[in-house]
Design an enzyme around this catalytic site. Sequence first.
Site, PDB file in Angstrom:
ATOM      1  N   ARG A 102      -6.019  10.635 -10.708  1.00 53.89           N
ATOM      2  CA  ARG A 102      -5.398  11.268  -9.524  1.00 53.89           C
ATOM      3  C   ARG A 102      -4.926  10.160  -8.595  1.00 53.89           C
ATOM      4  O   ARG A 102      -5.585   9.812  -7.640  1.00 53.89           O
ATOM      5  CB  ARG A 102      -6.437  12.180  -8.847  1.00 53.89           C
TER       6      ARG A 102
ATOM      7  N   GLU B 229     -12.152   5.126  -6.621  1.00 58.69           N
ATOM      8  CA  GLU B 229     -10.857   5.401  -6.007  1.00 58.69           C
ATOM      9  C   GLU B 229      -9.985   6.228  -6.946  1.00 58.69           C
ATOM     10  O   GLU B 229      -9.821   5.880  -8.121  1.00 58.69           O
ATOM     11  CB  GLU B 229     -10.155   4.056  -5.718  1.00 58.69           C
ATOM     12  N   ASP B 230      -9.463   7.292  -6.440  1.00 65.47           N
ATOM     13  CA  ASP B 230      -8.457   8.095  -7.135  1.00 65.47           C
ATOM     14  C   ASP B 230      -8.893   8.585  -8.518  1.00 65.47           C
ATOM     15  O   ASP B 230      -8.107   8.596  -9.476  1.00 65.47           O
ATOM     16  CB  ASP B 230      -7.111   7.346  -7.178  1.00 65.47           C
TER      17      ASP B 230
ATOM     18  N   LYS C 192      -5.832  -1.771  -2.778  1.00 59.02           N
ATOM     19  CA  LYS C 192      -6.986  -1.533  -1.897  1.00 59.02           C
ATOM     20  C   LYS C 192      -7.723  -2.848  -1.651  1.00 59.02           C
ATOM     21  O   LYS C 192      -8.165  -3.127  -0.537  1.00 59.02           O
ATOM     22  CB  LYS C 192      -7.950  -0.521  -2.541  1.00 59.02           C
TER      23      LYS C 192
ATOM     24  N   ASN D 150      -5.171   7.175   7.651  1.00 58.76           N
ATOM     25  CA  ASN D 150      -5.391   6.692   6.293  1.00 58.76           C
ATOM     26  C   ASN D 150      -6.734   5.983   6.210  1.00 58.76           C
ATOM     27  O   ASN D 150      -7.116   5.265   7.141  1.00 58.76           O
ATOM     28  CB  ASN D 150      -4.255   5.729   5.904  1.00 58.76           C
TER      29      ASN D 150
ATOM     30  N   TYR E 238       0.869  -1.179   0.000  1.00 54.98           N
ATOM     31  CA  TYR E 238       0.000   0.000   0.000  1.00 54.98           C
ATOM     32  C   TYR E 238       0.904   1.226   0.000  1.00 54.98           C
ATOM     33  O   TYR E 238       2.070   1.149  -0.356  1.00 54.98           O
ATOM     34  CB  TYR E 238      -0.905  -0.123   1.252  1.00 54.98           C
TER      35      TYR E 238
ATOM     36  N   ASP F 153     -14.017   6.412  -1.708  1.00 59.21           N
ATOM     37  CA  ASP F 153     -13.070   6.252  -0.603  1.00 59.21           C
ATOM     38  C   ASP F 153     -12.366   7.566  -0.269  1.00 59.21           C
ATOM     39  O   ASP F 153     -12.145   7.886   0.899  1.00 59.21           O
ATOM     40  CB  ASP F 153     -12.053   5.193  -1.036  1.00 59.21           C
ATOM     41  N   ASP F 154     -12.013   8.330  -1.301  1.00 59.68           N
ATOM     42  CA  ASP F 154     -11.239   9.560  -1.070  1.00 59.68           C
ATOM     43  C   ASP F 154     -12.090  10.647  -0.415  1.00 59.68           C
ATOM     44  O   ASP F 154     -11.603  11.406   0.415  1.00 59.68           O
ATOM     45  CB  ASP F 154     -10.653  10.057  -2.402  1.00 59.68           C
TER      46      ASP F 154
ATOM     47  N   ASN G 252      -0.526  11.619   0.255  1.00 60.10           N
ATOM     48  CA  ASN G 252       0.272  10.425  -0.046  1.00 60.10           C
ATOM     49  C   ASN G 252       0.907  10.554  -1.418  1.00 60.10           C
ATOM     50  O   ASN G 252       0.396  11.298  -2.247  1.00 60.10           O
ATOM     51  CB  ASN G 252      -0.645   9.187  -0.047  1.00 60.10           C
TER      52      ASN G 252
END
Length: 644
Positions: free
Chosen positions: A245, A335-336, A263, A544, A192, A358-359, A500
Amino acid sequence: MISSNRCAFLSNSGLGGSCNFSAAQRRVSGPFRVVCMAPSNDKNGSVVMEIETQSTPLKEIRSNSAVADVNDNEISSGGPQDVYGEDKATEDHFVTPWSVSVASGYTLLRDPHFNKGLAFTEKERDAHYLRGLLPPTVIPQETQVKKMIQHIRQYQVPLQKYMAMMDLQERNERLFYKLLIDHVEELLPVVYTPTVGEACQKYGSIFIHPQGLYISLKEKGKILEVLRNWPEKNIQVIVVTDGERILGLGDLGCQGMGIPVGKLSLYTALGGVRPSACLPITIDVGTNNEKLLNDELYIGLKQRRATGQEYAELMHEFMSAVKQTYGEKVLIQFEDFANHNAFDLLEKYRSTHLVFNDDIQGTASVVLAGLVAALKLVGGNLADHRFLFLGAGEAGTGIAELIALEISKQTNVPVEEARKNIWLVDSKGLIVSSRKGSLQHFKKPWAHEHEPVKKLVDAVNQIKPTVLIGTSGQGRAFTKEVIEAVSSINEKPIILSLSNPTSQSECTAEEAYSWSQGRAIFASGSPFPPVEYAGKVFVPGQANNAYIFPGFGLGLIMSGTIRVHDDLLLAASEALAAEVSQENFDKGLIFPPFTNIRKISAKIAAKVAAKAYELGLATRLPQPKNLVEFAESCMYTPAYRNYR
Ligand SMILES: NC(=O)C1=CN([C@@H]2O[C@H](COP(=O)(O)OP(=O)(O)OC[C@H]3O[C@@H](n4cnc5c(N)ncnc54)[C@H](OP(=O)(O)O)[C@@H]3O)[C@@H](O)[C@H]2O)C=CC1
Ligand SMILES: CC(=O)C(=O)O
Ligand SMILES: [Mg+2]
C-alpha cells in the site's frame, strides 16, 4: 609493487569462506594496505584479518586513511558518540564483510560518504592523492549548495528533480543533506510526497543504483546473511515496507523501495539521525499488480503475493534476524504495509521489538497535534467536537484511537465512551453496529448504533461533524456537496484531506477554501500552493507524519528506549502542537512550517525521551539533564568534515 603507505583496501575475495590474498593484492596496484574479511563462526560472522605488507599495525593503517582521519565537532564534541556510535561508525567500514573501504585518491571521490567534490582543500588534495583528479579550483560547500539548487530548479518535471537529488545522494551524501536541510520546504515535495509516489510507480525504468536492502522470498532462510551484506553495522533505524500500500497508489511491490529511502532521508535531514545508521528495506513477497507483473522492467519477483504462513514466516525470520544483528534497540518502522498485515505485525512485535507503524501511529500523533492546535482557532476542547473520517484503515482508525485516548485522559472518561463522538466511513458506508459481524477487527470499536448510511454527504448531514478527515486514498472524494454540507454546519469547519500523493487527496486546497467560502481550516497530506479566494491569500498547511517520525525516532534512539508506548505518541503530539506560533495561527495554519523542523524535532525528541524515562522504558542512564540540548547535540549535521 608495494611502494608507499596509502590506505586500506578490502577485497570481497573471501566470499567462498577464505580470503584470497593474492587476488586482493593484485587489485591494489602500487601503494596499499590490505585489510581482508573472511566469514567465521564468531558472533559477528566475520573476522578482520590483516595483511601487513609493511610493519604497520591495523590501528595505524586506519589512522592513515581519510576515513579514520575524521576530526569534526560531531565526533569530537564528546556528546553523541555513545548514542550514535560515531566513533565506531568510522570503523564500520573496516569490520563489515565483503565491503571495500578505500579512503584516498580516485576512489575517495567516488565514495558518497566521504566525497566533497571541489570542496577538498589544497592540503587534502595533497594528503589524499587527489591532485589532478579535480579541477584546480576549491569551492566551499555553501557555493556547492547554491550551484546545486540552481541545477535542480532548471528541471521542470518533478521526477527529473527527484532523479537529480537521488544522483546527488549517490555522489556526495553531505552535500545532498545540506541542500535538503537548507531548502527543506522546496525539496521535501521532491524527495518525499508527492514525487516519491511517481518515482515508485516508475522505479523500474528510473532505477540506477540499488539504495537499500532487498529481501525477497528467494532469501528465505538466509536473511541473517543478507543483513550482514549491508556495509554499515551500527544501524539505529530501519524503515521497512512490503510495498503493498504505497501512499494511496496501491500495490507497487518491490518498487515501494522509494518510500523507505525517502522516509530515511527525512530521518537524517529532519531528525538528525546519521545516514549510516539508517537502513531502508523492502520485503519482496511478490505483487498483485498486473501491470508490474507484465512489465519487463519490473525489478521485483514476478509472482503473485505470498500470503498466510509463507508471509508470516518470512516476516518472522526478518524480525528475528534484525534483532540478532542490531540488538533490541534498533527501531523498526513499518511503512506502507496493507492494513490486513499492518495491524497484525504491530500487535505481534510491539512487545518484543522496538517497532513503530508510521501510518497508524505517526499519522495519529501528527493529526492529533494539528487538531489540538486548531482548537485555538475554533474553540472548545477535543471532547466538544465530532469527528467524521472517510477511510477506516490504518490512518483513519489510528488517528481515531489516539484522539479517543487523549479525550479519555483529558476528561477522565473511559476510552469506550470517548470513542462515541468519532465516526468512520469505509467503502461500504458509515460503520455501524449492524455491520459488526463482518467488520475487520480494527473497525469494531467504531461500530456505533446508527442506521446504515451509504453516502458520505448523508453521513455528514446526519452526524454533523465539526471535523472532517480524509484517509481513504480516494482522490476528490470530498465533493462540492460534501464540503458545502460540512461548511453549512460549522462556522469554521476543520477539513483534513490526508491522502497521498496529491492525486489521491480527498480535495484540493482551492476546493476546500472556495467551497467553504474561505472558512475552512484546511491541511493536506501532500503540499498545495497558496490559494487566492475573494481577494485573500490562504496558505494551506501540510498534515503529514513527516512532522513526527524523525523527532520521535531521535527521542527513542537518544534515550535507548526499548519499546513504543502510546504515551510516547501523545508526548510527541503535544510537543508538535506547542510549536504552532501565533503568527501561524494568524495565517490559519495548524502546523508550523517545515523551515524550523530540526529545532522542532529536537523538542519532540526531548518530550518523547522524557516520557520514556518516566515510564521506565529508557535504558540510557543517567538521564541527560537538558534533553533538548542533548537531542540537538546528537543531531547529525552535514557540514563537511576535515580530513587531516
Ligand atoms: N498524511 C499522512 O501523513 C498520511 C496519509 N496517509 C494516506 O491515507 C490514505 C489511506 O492510507 P491507509 O489508512 O493506510 O489505507 P488503508 O487501506 O488501511 O485504508 C483505506 C480506507 O479507505 C477506505 N476506502 C477506500 N475507498 C473508499 C471509498 N470509495 N469510499 C470510502 N472509503 C473508502 C477503505 O475502505 P474498506 O476498509 O472498506 O476497504 C479503508 O477503510 C493513503 O492515501 C495514504 O497515503 C496514510 C498515512 C499517513
Ligand atoms: C505519509 C505516509 O506515510 C503515507 O501516505 O503513507
Ligand atoms: Mg506511509
